[in-house]
Design a protein around this motif. Structure first.
Motif, PDB file in Angstrom:
ATOM      1  N   GLY A  13       0.715  -1.162   0.064  1.00 36.14           N
ATOM      2  CA  GLY A  13       0.024  -0.001   0.046  1.00 36.14           C
ATOM      3  C   GLY A  13       0.872   1.269   0.103  1.00 36.14           C
ATOM      4  N   SER A  14       2.086   1.129  -0.058  1.00 36.23           N
ATOM      5  CA  SER A  14       3.066   2.482  -0.099  1.00 36.23           C
ATOM      6  C   SER A  14       3.923   2.652  -1.204  1.00 36.23           C
ATOM      7  CB  SER A  14       3.761   2.616   1.343  1.00 36.23           C
ATOM      8  OG  SER A  14       4.471   1.290   1.609  1.00 36.23           O
ATOM      9  N   ALA A  15       3.874   1.862  -2.323  1.00 33.34           N
ATOM     10  CA  ALA A  15       4.625   1.832  -3.369  1.00 33.34           C
ATOM     11  C   ALA A  15       4.585   3.226  -3.896  1.00 33.34           C
ATOM     12  CB  ALA A  15       4.468   0.706  -4.497  1.00 33.34           C
ATOM     13  N   ARG A  16       3.675   3.935  -4.243  1.00 30.71           N
ATOM     14  CA  ARG A  16       3.274   5.019  -4.784  1.00 30.71           C
ATOM     15  C   ARG A  16       4.256   6.200  -3.935  1.00 30.71           C
ATOM     16  NH1 ARG A  16       0.048   6.497  -8.752  1.00 30.71           N
ATOM     17  NH2 ARG A  16      -1.281   4.713  -8.149  1.00 30.71           N
ATOM     18  N   GLU A  17       3.885   6.397  -2.614  1.00 30.04           N
ATOM     19  CA  GLU A  17       4.684   7.187  -1.951  1.00 30.04           C
ATOM     20  C   GLU A  17       6.343   6.983  -1.904  1.00 30.04           C
ATOM     21  OE1 GLU A  17       5.000   8.386   2.863  1.00 30.04           O
ATOM     22  OE2 GLU A  17       3.502   6.799   2.241  1.00 30.04           O
ATOM     23  N   ALA A  18       6.799   5.612  -1.997  1.00 32.09           N
ATOM     24  CA  ALA A  18       8.037   5.185  -1.892  1.00 32.09           C
ATOM     25  C   ALA A  18       8.857   5.289  -3.181  1.00 32.09           C
ATOM     26  CB  ALA A  18       8.201   3.573  -1.431  1.00 32.09           C
ATOM     27  N   LEU A  19       8.199   5.247  -4.444  1.00 32.61           N
ATOM     28  CA  LEU A  19       8.791   5.352  -5.463  1.00 32.61           C
ATOM     29  C   LEU A  19       8.690   7.014  -5.902  1.00 32.61           C
ATOM     30  CD1 LEU A  19       6.994   2.938  -7.622  1.00 32.61           C
ATOM     31  CD2 LEU A  19       9.313   2.992  -7.168  1.00 32.61           C
ATOM     32  N   THR A  20       7.794   7.846  -5.267  1.00 32.27           N
ATOM     33  CA  THR A  20       8.001   9.059  -5.406  1.00 32.27           C
ATOM     34  C   THR A  20       9.381   9.811  -4.553  1.00 32.27           C
ATOM     35  OG1 THR A  20       5.459   9.353  -5.855  1.00 32.27           O
ATOM     36  CG2 THR A  20       6.814  11.431  -5.027  1.00 32.27           C
ATOM     37  N   PHE A  21       9.227   9.065  -3.494  1.00 34.94           N
ATOM     38  CA  PHE A  21      10.528   9.492  -2.581  1.00 34.94           C
ATOM     39  C   PHE A  21      11.887   9.281  -3.155  1.00 34.94           C
ATOM     40  CE2 PHE A  21      13.404   7.911   0.777  1.00 34.94           C
ATOM     41  CZ  PHE A  21      13.823   9.055   1.299  1.00 34.94           C
ATOM     42  N   TYR A  22      12.075   7.985  -3.587  1.00 32.44           N
ATOM     43  CA  TYR A  22      13.037   7.482  -4.351  1.00 32.44           C
ATOM     44  C   TYR A  22      13.388   8.216  -5.547  1.00 32.44           C
ATOM     45  CZ  TYR A  22      12.724   3.563  -1.325  1.00 32.44           C
ATOM     46  OH  TYR A  22      12.760   2.621  -0.326  1.00 32.44           O
ATOM     47  N   GLY A  23      12.468   8.607  -6.194  1.00 32.99           N
ATOM     48  CA  GLY A  23      12.804   9.617  -7.486  1.00 32.99           C
ATOM     49  C   GLY A  23      13.187  10.914  -7.001  1.00 32.99           C
ATOM     50  N   SER A  24      12.823  11.497  -5.946  1.00 33.55           N
ATOM     51  CA  SER A  24      13.189  12.762  -5.435  1.00 33.55           C
ATOM     52  C   SER A  24      14.873  12.381  -4.757  1.00 33.55           C
ATOM     53  CB  SER A  24      12.328  13.411  -4.318  1.00 33.55           C
ATOM     54  OG  SER A  24      12.510  12.582  -3.038  1.00 33.55           O
ATOM     55  N   VAL A  25      15.195  11.374  -4.211  1.00 32.67           N
ATOM     56  CA  VAL A  25      16.442  11.063  -3.799  1.00 32.67           C
ATOM     57  C   VAL A  25      17.243  11.010  -5.036  1.00 32.67           C
ATOM     58  CG1 VAL A  25      17.832   9.377  -2.558  1.00 32.67           C
ATOM     59  CG2 VAL A  25      15.567  10.061  -1.651  1.00 32.67           C
ATOM     60  N   PHE A  26      17.059  10.181  -5.937  1.00 36.38           N
ATOM     61  CA  PHE A  26      17.999   9.999  -7.064  1.00 36.38           C
ATOM     62  C   PHE A  26      17.919  10.743  -8.044  1.00 36.38           C
ATOM     63  CE2 PHE A  26      17.429   5.875  -4.852  1.00 36.38           C
ATOM     64  CZ  PHE A  26      18.485   5.789  -4.466  1.00 36.38           C
ATOM     65  N   GLY A  27      16.852  11.676  -8.246  1.00 36.96           N
ATOM     66  CA  GLY A  27      16.630  12.708  -9.405  1.00 36.96           C
ATOM     67  C   GLY A  27      16.081  12.323 -10.459  1.00 36.96           C
ATOM     68  N   GLU A  29      12.112  10.645 -12.112  1.00 36.02           N
ATOM     69  CA  GLU A  29      10.704  10.959 -12.208  1.00 36.02           C
ATOM     70  C   GLU A  29      10.175   9.504 -12.221  1.00 36.02           C
ATOM     71  OE1 GLU A  29       6.990  12.636 -11.755  1.00 36.02           O
ATOM     72  OE2 GLU A  29       8.968  13.693 -11.813  1.00 36.02           O
ATOM     73  N   PRO A  30       9.239   9.040 -11.187  1.00 36.45           N
ATOM     74  CA  PRO A  30       8.632   7.869 -11.152  1.00 36.45           C
ATOM     75  C   PRO A  30       7.602   7.509 -12.375  1.00 36.45           C
ATOM     76  CG  PRO A  30       8.152   8.991  -9.414  1.00 36.45           C
ATOM     77  CD  PRO A  30       8.945   9.901 -10.043  1.00 36.45           C
ATOM     78  N   ARG A  31       7.637   6.525 -12.891  1.00 36.05           N
ATOM     79  CA  ARG A  31       6.482   6.077 -13.983  1.00 36.05           C
ATOM     80  C   ARG A  31       5.532   5.076 -13.120  1.00 36.05           C
ATOM     81  NH1 ARG A  31       8.480   3.678 -18.997  1.00 36.05           N
ATOM     82  NH2 ARG A  31      10.526   3.218 -17.837  1.00 36.05           N
ATOM     83  N   ILE A  32       4.446   5.344 -13.040  1.00 36.16           N
ATOM     84  CA  ILE A  32       3.669   4.503 -12.075  1.00 36.16           C
ATOM     85  C   ILE A  32       2.541   4.101 -12.873  1.00 36.16           C
ATOM     86  CG2 ILE A  32       2.208   4.380 -10.138  1.00 36.16           C
ATOM     87  CD1 ILE A  32       4.308   6.090  -8.895  1.00 36.16           C
ATOM     88  N   LEU A  49      -3.909   0.688  -6.421  1.00 33.06           N
ATOM     89  CA  LEU A  49      -2.485   0.417  -5.992  1.00 33.06           C
ATOM     90  C   LEU A  49      -1.597   0.105  -7.177  1.00 33.06           C
ATOM     91  CD1 LEU A  49      -3.272  -2.433  -3.114  1.00 33.06           C
ATOM     92  CD2 LEU A  49      -2.693   0.245  -2.696  1.00 33.06           C
ATOM     93  N   VAL A  50      -0.391   0.280  -7.031  1.00 30.31           N
ATOM     94  CA  VAL A  50       0.674   0.241  -7.846  1.00 30.31           C
ATOM     95  C   VAL A  50       0.911  -1.155  -8.218  1.00 30.31           C
ATOM     96  CG1 VAL A  50       3.054   0.797  -8.408  1.00 30.31           C
ATOM     97  CG2 VAL A  50       1.961   2.397  -7.152  1.00 30.31           C
ATOM     98  N   MET A  51       0.726  -1.488  -9.548  1.00 30.57           N
ATOM     99  CA  MET A  51       0.887  -2.852 -10.329  1.00 30.57           C
ATOM    100  C   MET A  51       2.334  -2.806 -10.513  1.00 30.57           C
ATOM    101  SD  MET A  51      -0.488  -4.706 -13.556  1.00 30.57           S
ATOM    102  CE  MET A  51       0.846  -4.201 -14.693  1.00 30.57           C
ATOM    103  N   HIS A  52       2.780  -1.733 -11.146  1.00 30.26           N
ATOM    104  CA  HIS A  52       4.253  -1.500 -11.628  1.00 30.26           C
ATOM    105  C   HIS A  52       4.697  -0.090 -11.604  1.00 30.26           C
ATOM    106  CE1 HIS A  52       8.168  -2.109 -13.281  1.00 30.26           C
ATOM    107  NE2 HIS A  52       7.908  -1.164 -14.167  1.00 30.26           N
ATOM    108  N   GLY A  53       5.902   0.009 -10.837  1.00 32.28           N
ATOM    109  CA  GLY A  53       6.255   1.492 -10.968  1.00 32.28           C
ATOM    110  C   GLY A  53       7.996   1.335 -11.232  1.00 32.28           C
ATOM    111  N   GLN A  54       8.301   2.344 -11.764  1.00 35.64           N
ATOM    112  CA  GLN A  54       9.679   2.530 -11.785  1.00 35.64           C
ATOM    113  C   GLN A  54      10.328   3.936 -11.722  1.00 35.64           C
ATOM    114  OE1 GLN A  54      10.289   0.003 -15.475  1.00 35.64           O
ATOM    115  NE2 GLN A  54      11.527   1.779 -16.411  1.00 35.64           N
ATOM    116  N   VAL A  55      11.597   3.928 -11.370  1.00 31.63           N
ATOM    117  CA  VAL A  55      12.354   5.376 -11.409  1.00 31.63           C
ATOM    118  C   VAL A  55      13.692   5.085 -12.133  1.00 31.63           C
ATOM    119  CG1 VAL A  55      13.690   6.936 -10.002  1.00 31.63           C
ATOM    120  CG2 VAL A  55      11.634   5.910  -8.794  1.00 31.63           C
TER     121      VAL A  55
END
Length: 140
Positions: A13-27, A29-32, A49-55
């Motif tokens: 339940g927290s993938a969207r938030e986590a991927l957004t956070f990791y995107g900000s850390v590594f510079g 943009e997450p694709r979700i 919910l996120v089926m697949h996301g990536q930074v």
């Protein structure tokens, strides 16, 4: 032809938030994409919910992740990652799948997926979870 290896993180339940956070850390943009985006069946209220996301970083995948729906087992800290093998080099990726399948628990056979690629999931004989996605869906 490409073949990439990336960490694949699992969340409840927290993938969207986590991927957004990791995107900000590594510079990057997450694709979700949600389960609803691909018409995948999940429990009531889990469609978004996120089926697949990536930074991506510099045009290449850096890390990937998804939410584990309620019908699948999940224990925080235990099954929270997989290794993702992806790209368009069908021969290499299919060869890796075949080799990893020896003595493995295949959870999803490598076959055409709703998004048009070939996709498979397995847990190898050492307990490591692997995801294989071949662009274009040519594998079987």
């Amino acid at each position: 032809m490409t073949a990439n290896v990336n960490p694949y993180l699992n969340f409840r339940g927290s993938a969207r938030e986590a991927l957004t956070f990791y995107g900000s850390v590594f510079g990057g943009e997450p694709r979700i994409s949600s389960f609803k985006d691909f018409g995948m069946p999940v429990g009531e209220g889990e469609e978004d919910l996120v089926m697949h996301g990536q930074v991506d970083l510099d045009g290449e995948p850096l890390l990937m992740g998804s939410d584990v729906p309620s019908h699948m087992g999940y224990t925080a800290g235990e099954n929270t990652f997989s290794v993702s093998l992806s790209g368009d080099d069908e021969g290499t990726l299919t060869g890796w799948w075949t080799a990893l399948s020896a003595g493995a628990d295949v959870q999803q056979p490598l076959e055409k997926a709703p998004w048009g690629d070939s996709f498979g999931m397995l847990k190898d004989r050492f307990g490591v979870s692997w995801l294989v996605n071949i662009s274009g869906g040519a594998a079987s």
